[in-house]
Design a protein around this motif. Structure first.
Motif, short mmCIF file in Angstrom:
data_model
loop_
_atom_site.label_atom_id
_atom_site.label_comp_id
_atom_site.label_asym_id
_atom_site.label_seq_id
_atom_site.Cartn_x
_atom_site.Cartn_y
_atom_site.Cartn_z
N SER A 2 -33.94 -11.07 13.59
CA SER A 2 -33.63 -10.15 12.49
C SER A 2 -32.13 -9.96 12.40
O SER A 2 -31.36 -10.41 13.24
N ASN A 3 -31.72 -9.27 11.36
CA ASN A 3 -30.30 -8.96 11.16
C ASN A 3 -29.98 -7.54 11.60
O ASN A 3 -29.07 -6.90 11.07
N SER A 4 -30.76 -7.01 12.53
CA SER A 4 -30.53 -5.65 13.01
C SER A 4 -29.14 -5.52 13.60
O SER A 4 -28.63 -6.43 14.27
N LYS A 5 -28.55 -4.40 13.36
CA LYS A 5 -27.20 -4.14 13.89
C LYS A 5 -27.27 -3.75 15.36
O LYS A 5 -28.24 -3.12 15.81
N ILE A 6 -26.23 -4.09 16.09
CA ILE A 6 -26.14 -3.68 17.49
C ILE A 6 -26.06 -2.16 17.55
O ILE A 6 -25.26 -1.54 16.84
N ARG A 8 -25.08 1.57 18.20
CA ARG A 8 -23.82 2.24 18.54
C ARG A 8 -24.02 3.74 18.40
O ARG A 8 -24.88 4.21 17.67
N ASP A 13 -20.29 6.37 22.91
CA ASP A 13 -20.81 5.01 22.95
C ASP A 13 -20.85 4.43 24.36
O ASP A 13 -21.10 3.24 24.53
N ARG A 22 -28.91 -0.57 23.94
CA ARG A 22 -28.39 -1.91 23.69
C ARG A 22 -29.08 -2.95 24.57
O ARG A 22 -29.33 -4.10 24.15
N GLN A 29 -34.23 -8.85 20.68
CA GLN A 29 -33.66 -9.78 19.71
C GLN A 29 -33.35 -11.16 20.27
O GLN A 29 -33.10 -12.09 19.50
N ASN A 53 -19.35 -1.98 22.61
CA ASN A 53 -20.74 -2.47 22.68
C ASN A 53 -21.17 -2.81 24.11
O ASN A 53 -21.89 -3.79 24.35
#
Length: 395
Positions: A2-6, A8, A13, A22, A29, A53
């Motif tokens: 998928s194009n899921s965002k990392i 944060r 963070d 994460r 993923q 990240n």
């Protein structure tokens, strides 16, 4: 995939919750199942400002080489050097070189210069305006220096180099930066100075804060001549019997071999005529929290050797762009701090000491590998190949 965002967190963070999120994201993923990377022994808050990240830590093996006997102005005595690497045989080779250094009375190290740059390019309507700006820079250096230094408690602007090309003036603002490597420090100081210059020299059309003349994180002839970071020379005279006993080579053969490899360096336009300075420096940099990309500048050097009138072997190496720090950046991370403390090189007032140790370390590696690449006339064996078969990945 998928194009899921990392994941944060805008609030914190580096908390355990967002790091766990994460880690779960990675396992969802990607095919990876995290075990080793998720384990570390220090507070992740300590990494704020060093990485984004964050999900874990890369565990690189660290070995100890030494003792390395240094006769420097800032580093005096014997030092055990932590080196992080995955290359088998490397520490054994450096230890062999260090033994030769000890048997020869130590390696003499000298810091010959300091300079960290930011290199703005100023653009004008034509070459005549560029020439006039060149003169104006010299006339107003004292004021520019005061403006730049107003942004830092330790940075000092010592010189502004300037070179005209067409309608452009390429400059190098040369600073000393205390015990920090200083790239960020010099960027801020130079930006403030450039804005001050822009307001007072209206003929300028525009400028780039970095016009690429600082040649950051790569080799260059300007850094070789003018220096970047610390310029350090390390030199040693090795008695004939020591060289033959421990490296099984004569001074004449060692000098002859280096002459041949120097020709090869010239033909290939190499950044240096040494054997492998990047090896020891990269291992030291990884262990002590340096910006590893600075190996691009730091490994360039020149080697000079000769056989003395007494029949001994003289070896000298000049590293004109050693970029390292003992304060700030990655040096304050817990494991990296421990490695610096092994050499008593953590904190303020220790950067020149570390630079001298780094130069001495390079000498140890050069001596060992320089002798190991020869083929024994009688046995037709090669120590370099044999060592990798016995200790390294070839096994």
């Amino acid at each position: 995939m998928s194009n899921s965002k990392i994941p944060r967190s805008n609030e914190n963070d580096y908390s355990a919750d967002i790091i766990a999120e994460r880690q779960a994201f990675i396992e969802e993923q990607t095919p990876a199942r995290l075990h080793h990377t998720r384990q570390f022994s220090f507070d992740p808050e300590a990494m704020s400002g060093n990485i984004e990240n964050l999900f874990g830590v890369a565990q690189v093996p660290i070995g100890l080489a030494g003792p390395l006997l240094i006769d420097g102005e800032h580093a005096q005595g014997e030092f055990y050097v932590p080196m992080a690497t995955v290359e088998g045989t490397m520490l054994a080779s450096y230890n062999r070189g260090m033994k030769v250094i000890r048997e020869s009375g130590g390696v003499k190290t000298t810091v010959c210069g300091e300079a960290m740059q930011r290199a703005p390019c100023f653009v004008f309507r034509d070459a005549r305006d560029a020439r006039d700006f060149n003169l104006w820079l010299d006339e107003n250096f004292t004021e520019i220096k005061a403006v730049a230094e107003s942004t830092t408690s330790v940075g000092k602007l010592n010189e502004i180099e300037h070179y005209i090309a067409h309608n452009m003036v390429f400059t190098r603002f040369d600073y000393t930066t205390g015990d920090a490597a200083g790239q960020n420090m010099t960027s801020k100081a130079t930006f403030v100075a450039c804005e001050w210059i822009r307001e007072r020299f209206p003929q300028m059309r525009h400028y780039l804060l970095s016009g690429n003349f600082d040649t950051e994180k790569r080799t260059s002839s300007v850094n070789s001549l003018k220096g970047r970071g610390r310029r350090v020379t390390a030199e040693i005279t090795i008695p004939r019997d020591v060289l033959q006993a421990h490296l099984r080579i004569t001074p004449e053969a060692m000098h002859y071999g280096w002459g041949i490899t120097t020709v090869a360096s010239f033909l290939t336009h190499s950044s240096n005529n040494a054997a492998h300075p990047a090896n020891g420096l990269a291992a030291l940099y990884l262990a002590t929290g340096q910006d590893i990309a600075n190996i691009g500048e730091s490994n360039q050097c020149s080697v000079y050797t000769r056989v003395t009138r007494e029949g001994d072997y003289f070896f000298s190496i000049t590293l004109p762009a050693l970029i390292l720090a003992t304060y700030g950046g990655g040096t304050n991370l817990p494991t990296q701090r421990e490695c610096l403390e092994i050499m008593d090189c953590h904190g303020q007032g220790k950067a020149l000491k570390l630079a001298e140790i780094a130069a001495g370390l390079v000498v140890a590696g050069e001596l060992s590998l320089g002798a190991a690449t020869r083929v024994d006339k009688e046995t037709r064996q090669n120590e370099w190949v044999n060592a990798h078969e016995r200790l390294g990945r070839n096994r």
